[in-house]
Motif scaffolding. Structure first.
Motif, PDB file in Angstrom:
ATOM      1  N   SER A 136      47.498  10.862  75.852  1.00 22.59           N
ATOM      2  CA  SER A 136      47.973  12.238  75.789  1.00 22.59           C
ATOM      3  C   SER A 136      46.948  13.208  76.319  1.00 22.59           C
ATOM      4  N   SER A 137      47.459  14.246  76.993  1.00 20.88           N
ATOM      5  CA  SER A 137      46.624  15.364  77.438  1.00 20.88           C
ATOM      6  C   SER A 137      47.406  16.650  77.197  1.00 20.88           C
ATOM      7  N   VAL A 138      47.767  16.858  75.937  1.00 14.93           N
ATOM      8  CA  VAL A 138      48.559  18.022  75.550  1.00 14.93           C
ATOM      9  C   VAL A 138      47.748  18.846  74.566  1.00 14.93           C
ATOM     10  N   SER A 139      47.573  20.086  74.869  1.00 15.95           N
ATOM     11  CA  SER A 139      46.811  20.971  73.978  1.00 15.95           C
ATOM     12  C   SER A 139      47.768  21.708  73.052  1.00 15.95           C
ATOM     13  N   GLY A 140      47.308  21.942  71.824  1.00 13.24           N
ATOM     14  CA  GLY A 140      48.088  22.752  70.894  1.00 13.24           C
ATOM     15  C   GLY A 140      49.180  22.016  70.148  1.00 13.24           C
ATOM     16  N   SER A 141      49.191  20.698  70.163  1.00 13.63           N
ATOM     17  CA  SER A 141      50.204  19.942  69.413  1.00 13.63           C
ATOM     18  C   SER A 141      49.519  18.790  68.681  1.00 13.63           C
ATOM     19  N   ASP A 142      50.047  18.459  67.502  1.00 16.57           N
ATOM     20  CA  ASP A 142      49.432  17.384  66.736  1.00 16.57           C
ATOM     21  C   ASP A 142      50.069  16.051  67.112  1.00 16.57           C
ATOM     22  N   ARG A 143      49.362  14.988  66.793  1.00 13.75           N
ATOM     23  CA  ARG A 143      49.778  13.650  67.197  1.00 13.75           C
ATOM     24  C   ARG A 143      51.108  13.261  66.566  1.00 13.75           C
ATOM     25  N   PHE A 144      51.313  13.549  65.262  1.00 18.03           N
ATOM     26  CA  PHE A 144      52.541  13.150  64.586  1.00 18.03           C
ATOM     27  C   PHE A 144      53.762  13.786  65.243  1.00 18.03           C
ATOM     28  N   THR A 145      53.680  15.088  65.555  1.00 20.79           N
ATOM     29  CA  THR A 145      54.816  15.772  66.172  1.00 20.79           C
ATOM     30  C   THR A 145      55.147  15.163  67.522  1.00 20.79           C
ATOM     31  N   ARG A 146      54.122  14.828  68.315  1.00 24.62           N
ATOM     32  CA  ARG A 146      54.368  14.231  69.629  1.00 24.62           C
ATOM     33  C   ARG A 146      55.079  12.888  69.493  1.00 24.62           C
ATOM     34  N   ILE A 147      54.604  12.043  68.565  1.00 28.54           N
ATOM     35  CA  ILE A 147      55.194  10.712  68.406  1.00 28.54           C
ATOM     36  C   ILE A 147      56.636  10.815  67.925  1.00 28.54           C
ATOM     37  N   LEU A 148      56.875  11.707  66.964  1.00 32.81           N
ATOM     38  CA  LEU A 148      58.234  11.883  66.453  1.00 32.81           C
ATOM     39  C   LEU A 148      59.164  12.420  67.540  1.00 32.81           C
ATOM     40  N   LYS A 149      58.650  13.320  68.366  1.00 32.75           N
ATOM     41  CA  LYS A 149      59.468  13.828  69.458  1.00 32.75           C
ATOM     42  C   LYS A 149      59.763  12.736  70.467  1.00 32.75           C
ATOM     43  N   HIS A 150      58.785  11.858  70.701  1.00 30.13           N
ATOM     44  CA  HIS A 150      59.037  10.706  71.571  1.00 30.13           C
ATOM     45  C   HIS A 150      60.195   9.865  71.019  1.00 30.13           C
ATOM     46  N   MET A 151      60.187   9.597  69.717  1.00 32.29           N
ATOM     47  CA  MET A 151      61.242   8.781  69.120  1.00 32.29           C
ATOM     48  C   MET A 151      62.610   9.421  69.327  1.00 32.29           C
ATOM     49  N   LEU A 152      62.697  10.729  69.124  1.00 35.92           N
ATOM     50  CA  LEU A 152      63.985  11.416  69.220  1.00 35.92           C
ATOM     51  C   LEU A 152      64.457  11.529  70.666  1.00 35.92           C
ATOM     52  N   THR A 153      63.537  11.830  71.590  1.00 39.30           N
ATOM     53  CA  THR A 153      63.945  11.955  72.994  1.00 39.30           C
ATOM     54  C   THR A 153      64.164  10.600  73.651  1.00 39.30           C
ATOM     55  N   GLN A 154      63.437   9.562  73.185  1.00 41.96           N
ATOM     56  CA  GLN A 154      63.669   8.212  73.689  1.00 41.96           C
ATOM     57  C   GLN A 154      64.870   7.554  73.004  1.00 41.96           C
ATOM     58  N   ARG A 155      65.340   8.196  71.899  1.00 40.90           N
ATOM     59  CA  ARG A 155      66.546   7.748  71.180  1.00 40.90           C
ATOM     60  C   ARG A 155      66.377   6.334  70.643  1.00 40.90           C
ATOM     61  N   SER A 156      65.196   6.085  70.106  1.00 41.50           N
ATOM     62  CA  SER A 156      64.874   4.723  69.668  1.00 41.50           C
ATOM     63  C   SER A 156      64.030   4.771  68.399  1.00 41.50           C
ATOM     64  N   TYR A 157      64.274   3.813  67.485  1.00 40.61           N
ATOM     65  CA  TYR A 157      63.469   3.704  66.281  1.00 40.61           C
ATOM     66  C   TYR A 157      62.128   3.023  66.551  1.00 40.61           C
ATOM     67  N   TYR A 158      62.033   2.315  67.683  1.00 38.23           N
ATOM     68  CA  TYR A 158      60.761   1.675  68.049  1.00 38.23           C
ATOM     69  C   TYR A 158      60.653   1.651  69.572  1.00 38.23           C
ATOM     70  N   PRO A 159      60.280   2.789  70.183  1.00 37.98           N
ATOM     71  CA  PRO A 159      60.259   2.876  71.649  1.00 37.98           C
ATOM     72  C   PRO A 159      59.047   2.225  72.304  1.00 37.98           C
ATOM     73  N   LEU A 160      58.118   1.683  71.512  1.00 35.70           N
ATOM     74  CA  LEU A 160      56.890   1.119  72.080  1.00 35.70           C
ATOM     75  C   LEU A 160      57.169  -0.224  72.755  1.00 35.70           C
ATOM     76  N   TYR A 161      56.633  -0.391  73.960  1.00 35.54           N
ATOM     77  CA  TYR A 161      56.746  -1.671  74.672  1.00 35.54           C
ATOM     78  C   TYR A 161      55.453  -1.924  75.452  1.00 35.54           C
ATOM     79  N   PRO A 162      54.839  -3.103  75.316  1.00 36.89           N
ATOM     80  CA  PRO A 162      55.252  -4.166  74.395  1.00 36.89           C
ATOM     81  C   PRO A 162      54.975  -3.784  72.942  1.00 36.89           C
ATOM     82  N   ALA A 163      55.676  -4.431  72.034  1.00 36.62           N
ATOM     83  CA  ALA A 163      55.539  -4.113  70.620  1.00 36.62           C
ATOM     84  C   ALA A 163      54.157  -4.510  70.107  1.00 36.62           C
TER      85      ALA A 163
END
Length: 565
Positions: A453-480
């Motif tokens: 990440s290279s995003v200023s002004g946002s916390d890690r938890f919010t970014r990860i949760l937003k990834h989950m919602l925008t990726q529409r997945s409960y486990y978007p990480l690959y490889p697991a």
């Protein structure tokens, strides 16, 4: 006992015209023979009798699992009860063994009554009417949750955790969200009529075990349409699988120069869309819409009032003891606050516990889990609370695969079955017209270790949760992560979000929090124990508010808190 093998079992099956060419089924029957000390003809006779009484079941892994729970295990318990009767009468017994003995006697009496004349049978029934209650001998020895979870019954180490017992700040609120001023943290406004159901229905949801570890790489490739990978020099490459008209065209890697981007947030497995040079650095990805109830459902939930939901995640024992005191304290909280729904996520029998890793239990893992469930069900029986059990990959007795099928509790009574819901990990629930996304797998910890990440002004938890919602997945990480055994074929069916949930529950080893992320209330309730000390649990007040089409959506989460146990 003479040796038994797969061929002898297959031969015995053929005598009853039962054809079986599935080696896994035959191996399962061989395993049951060894566990229950049966010969090949014995296991087949037991199966034929069980199958006939159930209307002619087909021989499969699922039906064999049911056969073991409903027939073989009960037969073994009957043998153990008979052996106990043959022991000297002056032997000292504990409360649990006395209860099991009395229960076995009552089952034998009921069996004899079923063959007796109606007159004699009616005498037995007359003793159990409200005017003539049953003898207090059995009622007084029904084990309490504390007796069921006594470490002395299943562990050689009976010393309770001193640090947990000496914990401070019990009941302290450590995180809050919404309108908490003046909120009444009690439930039962729906008088036990709260509906808990799977959003996609039982037919479309993961409801039973399945074969895993049989995936082909080609099949997995179809489910992974894109990924982000990082080379040894830290340069990012976008690797995509091109599919056209149902034909696989192959894959290719395209180097990406992100040096001129002001900010970015990427992780392995993220699906991205790029065309030409993206000089703006705008974020890509759109979340799914939220749930929209019909007018009738909306009116019903409005009349009921706010519902109280309690959420807790294991482990339920301190790391230095197998004492389930934290779980007993949670049961006391449930009895005191009377929530409408209590969501309990695993692990219940933690594979990472030192005594379990060293196999120091005197009972099977399944027996300890059964004690946990029985204590929760029995301890909350008079509360009217709906219970939801979610498994974890750390549950040592359960299937180690993600998506993870729900627990099986074949011994639950009909009354208890109506208020107990067994769901998979992950799943999407509909509770009182509000959608809940659940997963017990620590996706926050796993993605936090891999995110670039290279995003200023946002916390890690919010970014990860937003990834989950925008990726529409409960486990978007690959490889697991290495500790996640992911079945990509089943994940494509049961691991994606059908919509954006109103509430997303993501328990983690990381610090507890409550956040509103693009309209979704995300909560990490923490774990009920943190090492040798007490942890936290969550509680929510929810109510679906009526809204017109032109109005802006309002979150159904009225208030939410994280509380120390």
């Amino acid at each position: 006992m003479a040796s038994v093998d797969v061929d002898s079992i297959k031969s015995e099956l053929e005598m009853f015209d039962i054809a079986c060419d599935d080696d896994m089924v035959l191996e399962k029957m061989l395993e049951q023979c060894m566990c229950h000390r049966l010969q090949g003809d014995g296991i087949v006779l037991e199966w034929v009798a069980f199958s006939t009484t159930k209307g002619g079941l087909n021989l499969s892994l699922d039906t064999l699992e049911r056969f073991e729970h409903e027939a073989l295990n009960k037969k073994m318990k009957s043998k153990q009860s008979f052996m106990k009767k043959e022991e000297p009468l002056n032997r000292t017994r504990d409360v649990n063994s006395l209860h099991e003995l009395i229960k076995a006697e009552e089952e034998e009496e009921d069996l004899l009554d079923s063959y007796s004349t109606p007159a004699k049978g009616s005498q037995k029934r007359a003793l159990t009417t409200p005017e003539n209650p049953r003898s207090k001998r059995g009622a007084s020895l029904i084990p309490s949750p504390r007796q069921l979870l006594s470490p002395a019954s299943f562990s050689p180490s009976v010393t309770p955790s001193e640090k947990y017992s000496a914990r401070g700040a019990r009941g302290e609120v450590v995180a809050s969200f919404g309108v908490v001023q003046g909120a009444q943290w009690t439930g039962q406004k729906a008088k036990g009529r709260t509906r808990v159901e799977l959003l996609e229905g039982a037919e479309e949801s993961l409801s039973s075990s399945y074969k895993f570890m049989f995936q082909r790489l080609r099949d997995d490739c179809v489910t992974v349409l894109g990924q982000i990978c990082c080379d040894s020099n830290g340069k990012l490459n976008a690797q995509s699988v091109l599919l056209e008209a149902g034909q696989e065209q192959g894959g290719r890697q395209v180097p990406l120069d992100l040096s001129e981007l002001k900010e970015f947030s990427l992780f392995p497995g993220q699906v991205v869309v790029m065309e030409g040079m993206n000089t703006t650095g705008r974020k890509l990805g759109v979340p799914l819409p939220f749930y929209s109830p019909n007018e009738q459902t909306e009116k019903m939930e409005e009349d009921v009032g706010p519902l109280m939901i309690m959420v807790a995640c294991g482990p339920y024992t301190p790391s230095d003891s197998l004492s389930y005191d934290p779980l007993l304290d949670l049961i006391n909280v449930i009895v005191r606050d009377r929530p409408d729904v209590c969501i309990l996520l695993g692990p219940f029998v933690d594979a990472k516990h030192e005594q379990i890793e060293k196999c120091q239990l005197t009972e099977t893992f399944e027996a300890v889990f059964t004690r946990c469930v029985d204590s929760i069900v029995e301890g909350t029986r008079g509360v009217g609370c709906r219970l939801v059990f979610v498994p974890s990959l750390r549950d040592v007795h359960h299937h180690f695969i993600y998506p993870q099928p729900p627990f099986t509790l074949p011994d639950l009574s009909r009354e208890d079955t109506e208020r107990v819901s067994l769901v998979s990990d992950p799943c999407t629930l509909l509770i009182g017209g509000v959608t809940f996304g659940l997963t017990s797998t620590d996706i926050l910890f796993h993605m936090g270790a891999e995110e670039i990440s290279s995003v200023s002004g946002s916390d890690r938890f919010t970014r990860i949760l937003k990834h989950m919602l925008t990726q529409r997945s409960y486990y978007p990480l690959y490889p697991a992560a290495e500790e996640v055994n992911l079945d990509y074929e089943k994940f494509q069916i049961h691991g994606l979000m059908p919509l954006s949930p109103d509430v997303l529950i993501v328990p983690s080893e990381l610090r507890y929090f409550i956040k509103d992320v693009i309209g979704c209330v995300c909560i990490n309730p923490g774990r009920l124990t943190k090492g040798q000390v007490g942890g936290t649990y969550g509680r929510l007040l929810i109510q679906r508010k009526p809204s017109l089409a032109e109005e802006k959506r309002q979150s159904p989460c009225v208030a939410c808190q994280v509380v120390k146990i």
